[in-house]
Design an enzyme around this catalytic site. Structure first.
Site, PDB file in Angstrom:
ATOM      1  N   ASP A   1       0.637  -1.331   0.243  1.00  0.00           N
ATOM      2  CA  ASP A   1      -0.042   0.033   0.011  1.00  0.00           C
ATOM      3  C   ASP A   1       0.777   1.390  -0.184  1.00  0.00           C
ATOM      4  O   ASP A   1       0.384   2.367   0.134  1.00  0.00           O
ATOM      5  CB  ASP A   1      -0.924   0.093   1.282  1.00  0.00           C
ATOM      6  CG  ASP A   1      -2.156   1.013   1.013  1.00  0.00           C
ATOM      7  OD1 ASP A   1      -2.435   0.985  -0.117  1.00  0.00           O
ATOM      8  OD2 ASP A   1      -2.546   1.474   2.184  1.00  0.00           O
TER       9      ASP A   1
ATOM     10  N   SER B   1      -7.151   5.236  -0.512  1.00  0.00           N
ATOM     11  CA  SER B   1      -7.502   4.052  -1.047  1.00  0.00           C
ATOM     12  C   SER B   1      -9.036   3.508  -0.983  1.00  0.00           C
ATOM     13  O   SER B   1      -9.690   3.770  -0.136  1.00  0.00           O
ATOM     14  CB  SER B   1      -6.462   2.903  -0.455  1.00  0.00           C
ATOM     15  OG  SER B   1      -5.273   3.183  -0.233  1.00  0.00           O
TER      16      SER B   1
ATOM     17  N   GLN C   1      -4.768  -1.110  -7.619  1.00  0.00           N
ATOM     18  CA  GLN C   1      -5.402  -0.370  -6.615  1.00  0.00           C
ATOM     19  C   GLN C   1      -6.379   0.803  -7.208  1.00  0.00           C
ATOM     20  O   GLN C   1      -5.498   1.358  -8.267  1.00  0.00           O
ATOM     21  CB  GLN C   1      -4.617   0.264  -5.480  1.00  0.00           C
ATOM     22  CG  GLN C   1      -5.217   1.045  -4.575  1.00  0.00           C
ATOM     23  CD  GLN C   1      -4.403   1.508  -3.490  1.00  0.00           C
ATOM     24  OE1 GLN C   1      -3.619   2.576  -3.727  1.00  0.00           O
ATOM     25  NE2 GLN C   1      -4.068   0.792  -2.324  1.00  0.00           N
TER      26      GLN C   1
END
Length: 294
Positions: free
Chosen positions: A212, A236, A286
């Protein structure tokens, strides 16, 4: 003879190990600790990694996590632990599926599906690892930020300057305070700052945590903005990770990312993670919020 205290790097690494080691409080119900001293929003990678650990603890060791798909619904609050409820949706001979709901104060903050497979051989091919400078020739992101000194806004100086368990060494560092228009792709070496044990489930959780980092920012590269310029709201929205090959999270891994599209206040990002020997060990996607603010 007195045992010397652990090094700061080892303390950071062990702190992350402890943070990601969820506690079983009932059958298929786990509690993830809060980060000591944490304030504000929980880092999304922490929620993903703790959810993966909960799923792994509910699955036989012979089955290996090979993919996860997560949706973020609400920001986590650093003041509280996170409860993870695991649903055993499928148990086959080769594959098993787990669904994990992460909750704080009775409300879900993340949903994740995770798939496991018994080890087996099969056909194989992979992308070639890009030719980039070795990590020992590059400055760490922490050193690059420290060199910026007083240019960093005081409001975020402490946050950016605190020691972190994942060391990042960007191949082509971006200038966060005065961003320039660039192609939406970048490469960064990363690793846990100190060696840990050999438990592969822990190494998978740490890679999930680290995946991440840097990813969402890729979609902002062509637009001369960054979250440090004060006119961006980022978060996110979802996160998917495929685990292809064995690896160690305490050894250098190369994270190459690109963004083929952004629009409607969202940016889509893709990542590939290579071991130093050239093996493609993981892939990531993502989509995130990249909203311009007045």
């Amino acid at each position: 003879m007195d045992t010397p205290p652990p090094s700061p790097a080892r303390t950071l690494a062990q702190g992350l190990v402890a943070l990601l080691d969820v506690e079983e409080i009932d059958t298929d119900l786990y509690r993830g600790a809060r980060r000591p001293g944490g304030e504000g929003r929980v880092f999304g990678g922490q929620v993903i990694a703790q959810a993966l650990q909960a799923a792994q603890k509910s699955t036989e060791a012979e089955r290996i996590a090979h993919s996860l798909h997560a949706y973020f619904m609400r920001p986590g609050d650093e003041r509280y632990p996170i409860i993870y409820r695991v649903e055993r949706d499928f148990e086959g001979r080769s594959f098993a599926t787990r669904r994990v709901i992460a909750m704080q104060k009775g409300k879900p903050i993340l949903n994740m599906a995770c798939s496991f497979q018994m080890a087996e051989d099969g056909l194989h091919h992979q992308d070639a690892m890009p030719d980039v400078p070795a990590p020992d020739t590059l400055m760490s992101e922490a050193a690059l930020l420290a060199a910026s000194g007083d240019q960093i806004p005081e409001a975020v100086r402490g946050f950016l300057g605190r020691p972190r368990p994942i060391e990042l060494r960007p191949v082509d560092p971006r200038v966060w305070l005065t961003p320039e228009r660039r192609e939406p792709s970048q490469a960064t070496w990363f690793r846990l700052v100190a060696p840990i044990g050999d438990d592969p489930t822990l190494h998978r959780a740490i890679l999930a945590y680290a995946s991440d980092h840097v990813l969402l920012g890729t979609s902002t590269l062509p637009h001369e903005v960054s979250w440090l310029t004060g006119n961006m709201q980022t978060a996110s929205l979802d996160h998917a990770l495929w685990l292809h090959e064995p690896f160690r999270a305490d050894e250098w891994l190369l994270y190459t990312t690109d963004s083929p599209w952004a629009g409607h206040a969202r940016g889509f990002n893709r990542g590939r993670i290579f071991a130093a020997d050239g093996r493609l060990v993981a892939s990531v996607t993502q989509e995130g919020l990249i909203r311009l603010r007045d």
